[in-house]
Design a protein around this motif. Structure first.
Motif, PDB file in Angstrom:
ATOM      1  N   THR A  86       0.851  -1.190   0.000  1.00 45.10           N
ATOM      2  CA  THR A  86       0.000   0.000   0.000  1.00 45.10           C
ATOM      3  C   THR A  86       0.888   1.241   0.000  1.00 45.10           C
ATOM      4  O   THR A  86       2.096   1.146   0.276  1.00 45.10           O
TER       5      THR A  86
ATOM      6  N   ARG B  42       3.971   9.549  -7.327  1.00 47.76           N
ATOM      7  CA  ARG B  42       3.006   9.002  -8.299  1.00 47.76           C
ATOM      8  C   ARG B  42       2.543  10.087  -9.265  1.00 47.76           C
ATOM      9  O   ARG B  42       2.474   9.863 -10.475  1.00 47.76           O
TER      10      ARG B  42
ATOM     11  N   ARG C  46      -4.124   0.501  -9.717  1.00 52.32           N
ATOM     12  CA  ARG C  46      -5.365   0.588  -8.954  1.00 52.32           C
ATOM     13  C   ARG C  46      -6.081  -0.756  -8.932  1.00 52.32           C
ATOM     14  O   ARG C  46      -6.124  -1.471  -9.930  1.00 52.32           O
TER      15      ARG C  46
ATOM     16  N   LYS D 129     -10.700   1.400  -6.088  1.00 54.21           N
ATOM     17  CA  LYS D 129     -10.248   2.726  -5.667  1.00 54.21           C
ATOM     18  C   LYS D 129      -8.949   2.682  -4.866  1.00 54.21           C
ATOM     19  O   LYS D 129      -8.443   3.708  -4.428  1.00 54.21           O
ATOM     20  N   HIS D 130      -8.379   1.493  -4.702  1.00 57.54           N
ATOM     21  CA  HIS D 130      -7.192   1.320  -3.868  1.00 57.54           C
ATOM     22  C   HIS D 130      -5.921   1.288  -4.713  1.00 57.54           C
ATOM     23  O   HIS D 130      -5.869   0.606  -5.734  1.00 57.54           O
ATOM     24  N   LEU D 131      -4.917   1.986  -4.257  1.00 54.38           N
ATOM     25  CA  LEU D 131      -3.620   2.029  -4.926  1.00 54.38           C
ATOM     26  C   LEU D 131      -2.723   0.945  -4.333  1.00 54.38           C
ATOM     27  O   LEU D 131      -2.624   0.813  -3.113  1.00 54.38           O
ATOM     28  N   ARG D 132      -2.093   0.162  -5.198  1.00 51.61           N
ATOM     29  CA  ARG D 132      -1.217  -0.905  -4.745  1.00 51.61           C
ATOM     30  C   ARG D 132       0.072  -0.897  -5.559  1.00 51.61           C
ATOM     31  O   ARG D 132       0.127  -0.395  -6.684  1.00 51.61           O
TER      32      ARG D 132
END
Length: 72
Positions: A19, A38, A48, A51-54
């Protein structure tokens, strides 16, 4: 129990995607720095999941290696 990303990247790649908070802890930088990397496209590549950035640990390791060769 969460795994400390600093220890897992030193030993072996973690078995999960990282994360933005993991990256901030790993590099001891503020979370906003990770987001700025980023935006500027200067940090490790992320992706993505909804909605989560990994971040893929292998891509982070490659980015670190690249940064190390540029600094030398």
């Amino acid at each position: 129990m969460p795994t400390d990303p600093r220890s897992t990247l030193r030993a072996h790649l973690p078995d999960r995607y990282l994360t933005p908070e993991d990256l901030a802890a790993l590099f001891a930088v503020p979370l906003e720095t990770v987001y700025a990397w980023r935006r500027k496209r200067t940090g490790p590549p992320g992706f993505r999941v909804g909605k989560h950035l990994r971040y893929d640990p292998a891509a982070v390791r490659a980015w670190v290696t690249e940064q190390s060769t540029h600094a030398a």
